[in-house]
Scaffold this motif. Structure first.
Motif, PDB file in Angstrom:
ATOM      1  N   SER A 107       0.954  -1.277  -0.364  1.00  0.00           N
ATOM      2  CA  SER A 107       0.041   0.042  -0.056  1.00  0.00           C
ATOM      3  C   SER A 107       0.931   1.189  -0.044  1.00  0.00           C
ATOM      4  O   SER A 107       1.859   1.467   0.965  1.00  0.00           O
ATOM      5  N   ALA A 108       0.483   1.948  -0.973  1.00  0.00           N
ATOM      6  CA  ALA A 108       1.353   3.359  -1.135  1.00  0.00           C
ATOM      7  C   ALA A 108       0.444   4.368  -0.535  1.00  0.00           C
ATOM      8  O   ALA A 108      -0.567   4.952  -1.049  1.00  0.00           O
ATOM      9  N   VAL A 109       0.869   5.000   0.896  1.00  0.00           N
ATOM     10  CA  VAL A 109      -0.196   5.334   1.600  1.00  0.00           C
ATOM     11  C   VAL A 109       0.166   7.226   1.472  1.00  0.00           C
ATOM     12  O   VAL A 109       1.151   7.611   1.742  1.00  0.00           O
ATOM     13  N   ASN A 110      -0.500   7.710   0.461  1.00  0.00           N
ATOM     14  CA  ASN A 110      -0.241   8.857   0.022  1.00  0.00           C
ATOM     15  C   ASN A 110      -1.055  10.187   0.815  1.00  0.00           C
ATOM     16  O   ASN A 110      -0.875  11.411   0.475  1.00  0.00           O
ATOM     17  N   GLY A 111      -1.675   9.942   1.847  1.00  0.00           N
ATOM     18  CA  GLY A 111      -2.481  10.712   2.744  1.00  0.00           C
ATOM     19  C   GLY A 111      -3.310  10.210   3.739  1.00  0.00           C
ATOM     20  O   GLY A 111      -2.568   9.119   4.488  1.00  0.00           O
ATOM     21  N   ALA A 112      -4.312  10.597   4.036  1.00  0.00           N
ATOM     22  CA  ALA A 112      -5.104  10.187   5.207  1.00  0.00           C
ATOM     23  C   ALA A 112      -5.544   9.043   4.915  1.00  0.00           C
ATOM     24  O   ALA A 112      -6.002   8.367   3.995  1.00  0.00           O
ATOM     25  N   ALA A 113      -5.616   7.896   6.116  1.00  0.00           N
ATOM     26  CA  ALA A 113      -5.827   6.595   5.851  1.00  0.00           C
ATOM     27  C   ALA A 113      -6.830   6.697   7.212  1.00  0.00           C
ATOM     28  O   ALA A 113      -6.127   6.278   8.169  1.00  0.00           O
ATOM     29  N   ILE A 114      -8.151   6.593   7.256  1.00  0.00           N
ATOM     30  CA  ILE A 114      -9.039   6.813   8.171  1.00  0.00           C
ATOM     31  C   ILE A 114     -10.049   5.718   8.291  1.00  0.00           C
ATOM     32  O   ILE A 114     -10.559   5.337   7.270  1.00  0.00           O
ATOM     33  N   GLY A 115     -10.332   5.417   9.436  1.00  0.00           N
ATOM     34  CA  GLY A 115     -11.428   4.300   9.579  1.00  0.00           C
ATOM     35  C   GLY A 115     -11.330   2.969   8.748  1.00  0.00           C
ATOM     36  O   GLY A 115     -10.111   2.345   8.809  1.00  0.00           O
TER      37      GLY A 115
END
Length: 267
Positions: A107-115
């Protein structure tokens, strides 16, 4: 408009992008059902050795869509309770599809990862984040639980029980620097380097044998679910023997090291 995009930016690498940036790629059913279908199709594509999952725009995935959840199929005649159960099953199916993929998923987490977006990222095999990314187990902030989509199973195994309890009960944000420090992500990089970093890692993995990488992924997940240390060692040993005795990979690796060349694996 397609809410899930698939590209092949490098040979044998699939980039799967949640494509609803105006809603920070929220988990409406119009997004999640196509995502599950896409993951299943990519899993069956033997030309793909590694998958990279990301979000369009400035966010990875913001979790539940508070403005509109989209349409849930096949609910005619069901009660509200049954619709809720059916809806949760559809979201759970996305996590199960991730787990069942043969290929390693980054996973390329490029910003908010919420809930649910936090859950989605933790359901992948490897996480790499931008320096501006952050994670939030948001259910507790909305009068619900933070336990959804396997989160109470996955997060303690990723970062340890005490940290998982604290993050899920407080509902606070975990920024990228802390995420790297506690092992929630493998590393953080500047935003402009995120995808290339993921692709470079994917290419390194692709350089090894298909059967070796797929069984390594399977044994890692199996180890987190194992009932006992000894029984899991038996599974590991069988996997290792299977690759050693049914392929020429080990002999090829030794020859390549002796000849100072890159090994060419057939399996």
């Amino acid at each position: 408009m397609s809410f899930v995009l698939v590209e092949k930016p490098r040979p044998q690498v699939a980039l799967v992008t949640l494509n609803r940036p105006e809603r920070m790629n929220a988990m409406a059913f119009d997004v999640m059902i196509p995502l599950r279908e896409t993951l299943e199709a990519v899993a069956a594509d033997n030309d793909v050795r590694v998958v990279v999952l990301t979000g369009a725009g400035d966010g990875f995935c913001s979790g539940a869509d508070l403005q509109g959840a989209g349409s849930v199929p096949n609910i005619d005649g069901l009660t509200k309770t049954s619709i809720a159960r059916r809806s949760m099953d559809l979201l759970n199916d996305v996590m199960i599809a991730l787990r069942r993929m043969h290929q390693p998923v980054i996973s390329a987490v490029n910003g908010a990862a919420i809930g649910g977006g936090f859950c989605l990222s933790v359901g992948t095999d490897i996480r790499i984040a931008t320096e501006g990314a952050y994670f939030r187990a948001a259910g507790i902030n909305n009068g619900l639980t933070s336990t959804e989509l396997g989160m109470s199973y996955l997060l303690p195994r990723a970062i340890g029980a005490s940290r998982a309890f604290e993050i899920m009960l407080s509902g606070r944000d975990v920024d990228a620097a802390e995420a790297e420090r506690i092992g929630l992500v493998s590393r953080t990089v500047p935003a402009g380097e995120l995808l290339d970093t993921c692709y470079d890692l994917a290419e390194r993995i692709i350089g090894f044998s298909r059967v070796g990488t797929e069984l390594t992924k399977r044994m890692l997940w199996s180890g987190m679910e194992a009932g006992s240390f000894e029984s899991h060692m038996q599974h590991e040993g069988m996997a290792q023997l299977y690759v050693r005795l049914t392929t020429e990979n080990f002999d090829e690796a030794i020859r390549a090291r002796r000849d100072r060349r890159t090994p060419v694996y057939e399996d």
